[in-house]
Scaffold this active site. Structure first.
Site, PDB file in Angstrom:
ATOM      1  N   HIS A 160      55.545 -16.859  78.204  1.00 15.33           N
ATOM      2  CA  HIS A 160      56.878 -17.278  78.635  1.00 15.33           C
ATOM      3  C   HIS A 160      57.263 -16.674  79.969  1.00 15.33           C
ATOM      4  O   HIS A 160      58.099 -17.238  80.692  1.00 15.33           O
ATOM      5  CB  HIS A 160      57.909 -16.992  77.545  1.00 15.33           C
ATOM      6  CG  HIS A 160      57.953 -18.072  76.526  1.00 15.33           C
ATOM      7  ND1 HIS A 160      58.846 -19.109  76.583  1.00 15.33           N
ATOM      8  CD2 HIS A 160      57.171 -18.312  75.453  1.00 15.33           C
ATOM      9  CE1 HIS A 160      58.634 -19.939  75.585  1.00 15.33           C
ATOM     10  NE2 HIS A 160      57.630 -19.470  74.878  1.00 15.33           N
ATOM     11  N   ARG A 176      66.230 -23.739  75.964  1.00 11.89           N
ATOM     12  CA  ARG A 176      65.693 -22.563  75.272  1.00 11.89           C
ATOM     13  C   ARG A 176      66.834 -21.560  75.057  1.00 11.89           C
ATOM     14  O   ARG A 176      67.048 -20.660  75.868  1.00 11.89           O
ATOM     15  CB  ARG A 176      64.572 -21.932  76.087  1.00 11.89           C
ATOM     16  CG  ARG A 176      63.336 -22.824  76.261  1.00 11.89           C
ATOM     17  CD  ARG A 176      62.233 -22.060  76.981  1.00 11.89           C
ATOM     18  NE  ARG A 176      60.995 -22.791  77.018  1.00 11.89           N
ATOM     19  CZ  ARG A 176      60.574 -23.513  78.075  1.00 11.89           C
ATOM     20  NH1 ARG A 176      61.328 -23.579  79.163  1.00 11.89           N
ATOM     21  NH2 ARG A 176      59.424 -24.146  78.033  1.00 11.89           N
ATOM     22  N   ARG A 221      67.473 -26.045  71.334  1.00 16.88           N
ATOM     23  CA  ARG A 221      66.611 -25.442  70.322  1.00 16.88           C
ATOM     24  C   ARG A 221      67.256 -24.151  69.831  1.00 16.88           C
ATOM     25  O   ARG A 221      67.718 -23.340  70.634  1.00 16.88           O
ATOM     26  CB  ARG A 221      65.224 -25.143  70.897  1.00 16.88           C
ATOM     27  CG  ARG A 221      64.258 -24.555  69.873  1.00 16.88           C
ATOM     28  CD  ARG A 221      62.870 -24.366  70.456  1.00 16.88           C
ATOM     29  NE  ARG A 221      62.838 -23.346  71.490  1.00 16.88           N
ATOM     30  CZ  ARG A 221      61.766 -23.071  72.239  1.00 16.88           C
ATOM     31  NH1 ARG A 221      60.662 -23.774  72.072  1.00 16.88           N
ATOM     32  NH2 ARG A 221      61.804 -22.129  73.156  1.00 16.88           N
ATOM     33  N   GLU A 273      54.585 -27.353  66.277  1.00 14.96           N
ATOM     34  CA  GLU A 273      53.862 -26.329  67.035  1.00 14.96           C
ATOM     35  C   GLU A 273      52.982 -25.465  66.141  1.00 14.96           C
ATOM     36  O   GLU A 273      52.318 -24.550  66.618  1.00 14.96           O
ATOM     37  CB  GLU A 273      54.845 -25.451  67.814  1.00 14.96           C
ATOM     38  CG  GLU A 273      55.968 -24.884  66.975  1.00 14.96           C
ATOM     39  CD  GLU A 273      57.051 -24.227  67.804  1.00 14.96           C
ATOM     40  OE1 GLU A 273      56.787 -23.883  68.976  1.00 14.96           O
ATOM     41  OE2 GLU A 273      58.165 -24.049  67.292  1.00 14.96           O
ATOM     42  N   ASN A 284      52.349 -25.402  73.738  1.00 19.41           N
ATOM     43  CA  ASN A 284      51.943 -24.021  74.028  1.00 19.41           C
ATOM     44  C   ASN A 284      51.569 -23.284  72.749  1.00 19.41           C
ATOM     45  O   ASN A 284      50.493 -22.683  72.632  1.00 19.41           O
ATOM     46  CB  ASN A 284      53.066 -23.274  74.746  1.00 19.41           C
ATOM     47  CG  ASN A 284      53.513 -23.979  76.004  1.00 19.41           C
ATOM     48  OD1 ASN A 284      52.792 -24.804  76.547  1.00 19.41           O
ATOM     49  ND2 ASN A 284      54.701 -23.670  76.451  1.00 19.41           N
ATOM     50  N   ASP A 285      52.472 -23.296  71.778  1.00 17.78           N
ATOM     51  CA  ASP A 285      52.180 -22.625  70.510  1.00 17.78           C
ATOM     52  C   ASP A 285      51.175 -23.397  69.679  1.00 17.78           C
ATOM     53  O   ASP A 285      50.375 -22.800  68.952  1.00 17.78           O
ATOM     54  CB  ASP A 285      53.468 -22.410  69.712  1.00 17.78           C
ATOM     55  CG  ASP A 285      54.172 -21.109  70.095  1.00 17.78           C
ATOM     56  OD1 ASP A 285      53.479 -20.191  70.566  1.00 17.78           O
ATOM     57  OD2 ASP A 285      55.393 -21.017  69.925  1.00 17.78           O
ATOM     58  N   ARG A 330      48.357 -16.436  73.625  1.00 22.38           N
ATOM     59  CA  ARG A 330      48.498 -17.040  74.950  1.00 22.38           C
ATOM     60  C   ARG A 330      49.031 -16.080  75.998  1.00 22.38           C
ATOM     61  O   ARG A 330      49.050 -16.415  77.182  1.00 22.38           O
ATOM     62  CB  ARG A 330      49.370 -18.295  74.879  1.00 22.38           C
ATOM     63  CG  ARG A 330      50.781 -18.111  74.356  1.00 22.38           C
ATOM     64  CD  ARG A 330      51.375 -19.492  74.072  1.00 22.38           C
ATOM     65  NE  ARG A 330      52.701 -19.463  73.488  1.00 22.38           N
ATOM     66  CZ  ARG A 330      53.819 -19.665  74.167  1.00 22.38           C
ATOM     67  NH1 ARG A 330      53.755 -19.857  75.452  1.00 22.38           N
ATOM     68  NH2 ARG A 330      54.980 -19.663  73.552  1.00 22.38           N
ATOM     69  N   CYS A 336      57.213 -31.205  74.876  1.00 25.24           N
ATOM     70  CA  CYS A 336      58.043 -30.313  75.692  1.00 25.24           C
ATOM     71  C   CYS A 336      57.284 -29.072  76.149  1.00 25.24           C
ATOM     72  O   CYS A 336      57.845 -28.224  76.822  1.00 25.24           O
ATOM     73  CB  CYS A 336      59.302 -29.903  74.932  1.00 25.24           C
ATOM     74  SG  CYS A 336      58.990 -28.879  73.482  1.00 25.24           S
TER      75      CYS A 336
END
Length: 588
Positions: A208, A315, A352, A450, A473-474, A484, A521
């Site tokens: 992130h 976020r 979210r 995810e 990503n996840d 990651r 996303c």
């Protein structure tokens, strides 16, 4: 001497400037800029801390027993002498007045410079005085911590602002930030600053910290191992965000070469800017939805500037970070969500719920309590474990929905029990608002896909939710069992792994077959190299940082989906998808 450091390229472009180090040995020291009117206060804080340490040392001298070793008294004399060293004090003041560093940052910066001078001394006795100076400065820092002003993110002075002659040259030099690590909260703190780029020792392409770097639209390299130890304060540095290379002390020829590349990048961005108002439609007439990911309500301005048709991911966790245990209350959250909704001027906003844990700890204490935070109490698990906090956030979001179109997105769901619990809490939040007679609005409910368990059990999610959002990503992290944020396994993080592509393609296909909306996303959505593949999978809604929208739009305008569908099937069936993508790119 010129040398280079290799890391992970996470934000494209070229940056050149003087290195500004966040001292790795003092990561607990606050680093922030002060406003012009705060400079006298910072100098006063510094003077008060030095005076307190001087009084402390003098008291210790007075309390020494008569039989104390002479060396101990001499050591205290040395510490007092170092504390009162005028050139050192002048250097600290200069960092505060010219760079607008807070007192703690100025102290550690000057310390690093002087320590370097000690280390270069031939005399062993003088080299050893480095430790004495460090001990004195640690005492001053402890006193400053007890008298610290609130951390702000005030930017350094605009370059056009008048400054003393000796400071003007310093202010006009671009700065690049070099650190062992930067949390997302740190990145947001520096978001409005004039840093041209940044480098960290640790991190991966989709940590992130890297995501926020891309949101700042500045060149960045992470996972550069010992960069914070090899680069010295005020070194000239080039950051090649395309190649993932940091060049230290470059020669004039190298500087000229990268200056040319920098100008080329600026021309390309200028060309992309012409697409801002062009409708996002493929060659065969298919309309594609381009949404923005944001971290703060003010980011809506950047979204509108590139004609995003809504916010696909707000976020909300960035409202919670760096609060030292003081979480935002309902009113603060409501104002933030309302500001985002109204800022989008009637366009939809997907909020979210808080997603903390892994590389997004609330504060320094959170991470230490978990051996593997990526698999621990994070995202919806944390929300369900803290119902008072969760209800507070849900009420704030529902109230903001009275001011525009809001979609509520829930992260990291995997179990039916979690789904039921979450829906119950949403109903409870509505009931509480009704009991208060507070206005609230309707929200569409969505689930993040995810976790592989969710991607492999899509019918369950499609029965309970209005839309899906794929957090690539996840999803990649959990599918491939790769942290990651860990640079040591960054080479194994593969967004084109066949297993990942199957999960993404299947999620898109099943959502569309059920008549439900589906968006990507994660970082895959903002990668122009993957735009055609995702279009071929059937994706019609992309959400990414505003800085990535125009480059993706350019790919969409050049795409013919009718010709991409069969090719995407071939990529999906291949053991080596990367080769097919490279071949297709070479053929264009």
């Amino acid at each position: 001497m010129t040398f280079s450091i290799h890391g992970q390229a996470v934000a494209r472009g070229i940056a050149m400037g003087r290195a500004t180090l966040l001292a790795p040995s003092r990561v607990d020291v606050a680093h922030y800029f002060v406003a012009p009117e705060q400079i006298p206060g910072e100098l006063q804080r510094l003077q008060a801390a030095r005076g307190a340490v001087a009084a402390e040392l003098q008291r210790l001298q007075g309390e020494l027993p008569k039989d104390a070793p002479a060396e101990l008294a001499a050591l205290l004399d040395v510490h007092l002498m170092l504390l009162q060293d005028q050139p050192f004090d002048d250097g600290v003041r200069q960092w505060i007045q010219e760079r607008r560093y807070n007192a703690e940052w100025a102290l550690t910066t000057q310390l690093e410079l002087v320590v370097r001078q000690f280390e270069e001394m031939e005399d062993e006795y003088l080299r050893e005085r480095k430790a004495d100076l460090e001990q004195v400065i640690e005492r001053v820092l402890r006193h400053l911590k007890g008298a610290a002003t609130p951390v702000t993110a005030a930017p350094p002075p605009p370059r056009a602002q008048a400054a003393p002659p000796q400071a003007q040259e310093q202010q006009n030099v671009p700065l690049v930030l070099v650190a062992h690590d930067l949390s997302p909260a740190d990145m947001l703190q520096f978001k409005k600053s004039v840093f041209a780029g940044f480098v960290t020792d640790v991190g991966g392409k989709t940590s992130h910290t890297a995501i926020v770097a891309r949101s700042m639209d500045i060149p960045a390299v992470v996972g550069a191992r010992s960069a914070s130890q090899l680069v010295q304060q005020d070194d000239w540095v080039i950051i090649d965000g395309d190649a993932g290379v940091v060049i230290v002390d470059p020669s004039p020829i190298i500087l000229a070469d990268y200056a040319f590349k920098q100008r080329q990048g600026e021309l390309e961005r200028s060309r992309l800017g012409r697409l801002r108002t062009t409708p996002s439609v493929t060659l065969d007439g298919q309309k594609i939805e381009l949404l923005a990911n944001i971290e703060q309500p003010g980011d809506t301005q950047a979204a509108l500037a590139v004609s995003a048709v809504g916010v696909g991911l707000f976020r909300s966790e960035f409202l919670f970070m760096g609060r030292a245990g003081q979480l935002p209350d309902e009113e603060e959250q409501y104002r933030a969500y309302r500001a985002a909704v109204e800022g989008m001027q009637g366009l939809p906003v997907t909020i979210r719920t808080v997603d903390v844990g892994a590389d997004k700890p609330l504060d320094d204490r959170y991470d230490a309590a978990h051996l593997n935070p990526a698999l621990g109490l994070r995202a919806i698990r944390w929300s369900l474990a803290e119902p008072a906090m969760f209800l507070t956030q849900l009420r704030a979001i529902l109230r903001a929905a009275a001011h525009g179109k809001v979609q509520l997105l829930l992260p990291m769901l995997a179990h039916l029990g979690e789904i039921r619990q979450t829906l119950d809490w949403i109903d409870k939040a509505r009931s509480q608002l009704d009991d208060r007679a507070q206005v609230h609005g309707p929200v569409a409910l969505g689930a993040m896909i995810e976790v592989p368990a969710a991607a492999l059990n899509l019918p369950l999610f499609l029965r309970h939710f209005d839309f899906l959002s794929i957090g690539t990503n996840d999803l990649i992290q959990y599918t491939l069992a790769i942290d990651r944020a860990d640079e040591s396994v960054a080479h194994l993080y593969d967004q084109l792994h066949p297993a990942v592509l199957h999960l993404v393609a299947d999620t898109i296909a099943q959502a569309r077959a059920a008549g439900k909306g589906v968006t990507v996303c994660g970082e895959m959505a903002g990668d122009p190299a993957l735009t055609r593949l995702l279009l071929g999978f059937g994706l019609r809604s992309f959400s990414m940082h505003p800085s990535q929208i125009l480059a993706v739009k350019q790919e969409i305008l050049r795409a013919d989906i009718g010709k991409l569908t069969e090719w995407a099937r071939q990529v999906l069936a291949s053991d080596e998808p990367q080769k097919l993508l490279l071949q297709a790119a070479a053929a264009r």
